[in-house]
Design a protein around this motif. Structure first.
Motif, PDB file in Angstrom:
ATOM      1  N   PHE A  23       0.785  -1.229   0.000  1.00 23.66           N
ATOM      2  CA  PHE A  23       0.000   0.000   0.000  1.00 23.66           C
ATOM      3  C   PHE A  23       0.816   1.278   0.000  1.00 23.66           C
ATOM      4  O   PHE A  23       0.255   2.360  -0.020  1.00 23.66           O
ATOM      5  N   GLY A  27      -3.347   3.849  -4.412  1.00 24.61           N
ATOM      6  CA  GLY A  27      -4.353   4.897  -4.443  1.00 24.61           C
ATOM      7  C   GLY A  27      -5.298   4.742  -3.270  1.00 24.61           C
ATOM      8  O   GLY A  27      -6.035   3.768  -3.189  1.00 24.61           O
ATOM      9  N   CYS A  28      -5.286   5.716  -2.336  1.00 26.56           N
ATOM     10  CA  CYS A  28      -6.227   5.724  -1.227  1.00 26.56           C
ATOM     11  C   CYS A  28      -7.451   6.493  -1.665  1.00 26.56           C
ATOM     12  O   CYS A  28      -7.328   7.579  -2.224  1.00 26.56           O
ATOM     13  N   LEU A  29      -8.611   5.948  -1.363  1.00 25.43           N
ATOM     14  CA  LEU A  29      -9.832   6.607  -1.813  1.00 25.43           C
ATOM     15  C   LEU A  29     -10.499   7.390  -0.713  1.00 25.43           C
ATOM     16  O   LEU A  29     -10.510   6.976   0.439  1.00 25.43           O
ATOM     17  N   PHE A  88      -2.242   8.619   1.576  1.00 26.68           N
ATOM     18  CA  PHE A  88      -2.938   8.240   2.809  1.00 26.68           C
ATOM     19  C   PHE A  88      -3.366   9.477   3.594  1.00 26.68           C
ATOM     20  O   PHE A  88      -4.495   9.571   4.077  1.00 26.68           O
ATOM     21  N   ALA A  91      -6.256  11.355   1.940  1.00 28.23           N
ATOM     22  CA  ALA A  91      -7.535  10.680   2.166  1.00 28.23           C
ATOM     23  C   ALA A  91      -8.005  10.868   3.606  1.00 28.23           C
ATOM     24  O   ALA A  91      -9.188  11.120   3.860  1.00 28.23           O
TER      25      ALA A  91
END
Lengths: 134, 189
Positions: A23, A27-29, A88, A91
């Motif tokens: 991670f 891509g953090c959503l 991170f 987000a």
């Protein structure tokens, strides 16, 4: 009981941005983006009827801070201006919407690296964008 | 935290059902004619992917909530002495993985004198009474059960902000422990 040969899992810690190899660049959503993804599946693909999916859908409807995908995009553009922020952190800021730099650094500890006078204007802008969503 | 990640799935499929049936009972090698790679089989592999993977959980990637899109399905490689071919499928999935030290919002699912459980997406987090500020006391007489202080109450459906202090993974689930005993945590209005 099998021995864990992955001590790396034990070292994962969000407060120091140790997310594990999978991670670190993922891509953090934003919760709002996840809601958009789940509500706009291609029509041929039926939604999985799993507890995981249904609980997630309920969660993102409850906690999405931005109603429209354009708002979520605008938030990303704003936060990308601060190049020291990781995916991170972006987000987390958008999902938790801290009001002050002090609150932000308390709930997202890795943000201590950013000066308050750089962080606070970003947080103010996000609050404004939240308030003035049409 | 929600992520979109590219994952790999090894999916086994009988190349051609009738002859595979024959292969199993008569130990003969099924035909490997490329015409077996028809749209029906690809569709079968896709739905097998969805049913194999969606809703599962691992320590490495967390909960796999949904397949977003399939990147490619590799050429089938026949597994020796069986009627099966193995396909490597690359796909994008929406996953949810919790991290120690991460602050998240959740909804209280139930309360007892030991503490409360909150739902954070697919994850259930337990907050022990020892990690709840002392002003909030368990009220054994309230219905539904709650932790209450002078000006706040935690009961089923209350929204809370909590910090994950630890996670543990077993074969199919992630268990998490949380706290609300720090600044900026607790009941969300």
């Amino acid at each position: 009981m099998t021995l864990r040969h992955r001590p790396a899992h034990e070292e994962e810690d969000a407060s120091t941005l140790r997310l594990g190899a999978e991670f670190n660049n993922a891509g953090c959503l934003l919760i709002s983006e996840v809601r958009y993804l789940l509500e706009h599946r291609p029509s041929e693909q039926a939604a999985p009827n799993t507890a995981v999916y249904n609980k997630t859908l309920e969660y993102v409807k409850t906690f999405a801070k931005f109603d429209k995908p354009e708002a979520a995009t605008a938030i990303r553009v704003t936060l990308r201006r601060e190049s020291a922020l990781t995916q991170f952190e972006i987000a987390q800021i958008a999902n938790l919407c801290p009001v002050t730099a002090e609150e932000a650094k308390s709930i997202i500890p890795s943000l201590v690296k950013i000066d308050d006078d750089k962080l606070q204007p970003l947080l103010d802008e996000i609050q404004t964008m939240r308030k003035f969503q049409s | 935290m929600f992520f979109v990640v590219c994952l790999l799935q090894h999916s086994r499929h009988y190349m051609h059902s009738p002859s595979a049936e024959k292969a199993r009972t008569h130990h003969s090698t099924p035909s490997l004619h490329p015409s077996y790679l028809d749209p029906r089989m690809l569709q079968f592999l896709e739905s097998k992917l969805y049913s194999d993977v969606e809703g599962t959980c691992s320590g490495q990637f967390g909960y796999i909530i949904a397949v977003i899109s399939i990147l490619d399905i590799g050429k089938g490689v026949v597994v020796p002495s069986s009627g099966q071919a193995e396909f490597v499928i690359r796909y994008f999935a929406l996953v949810f993985k919790p991290f120690k030290g991460q602050v998240v919002d959740g909804v209280v699912a139930n309360v007892n004198k030991m503490g409360f459980f909150a739902d954070v997406g697919p994850l259930n987090v337990f907050v022990s009474h020892q990690l709840i500020p002392p002003e909030l006391k368990f009220d054994p007489n309230s219905n539904p059960p709650s932790f209450a202080s002078e000006d706040q109450i935690i009961e089923k459906n209350t929204r809370v902000r909590l910090k994950i202090v630890g996670t543990r993974v077993d074969a199919t689930e992630i268990f998490a422990i949380g706290t609300i005993k720090e600044d900026h945590l607790g009941v969300i209005d």
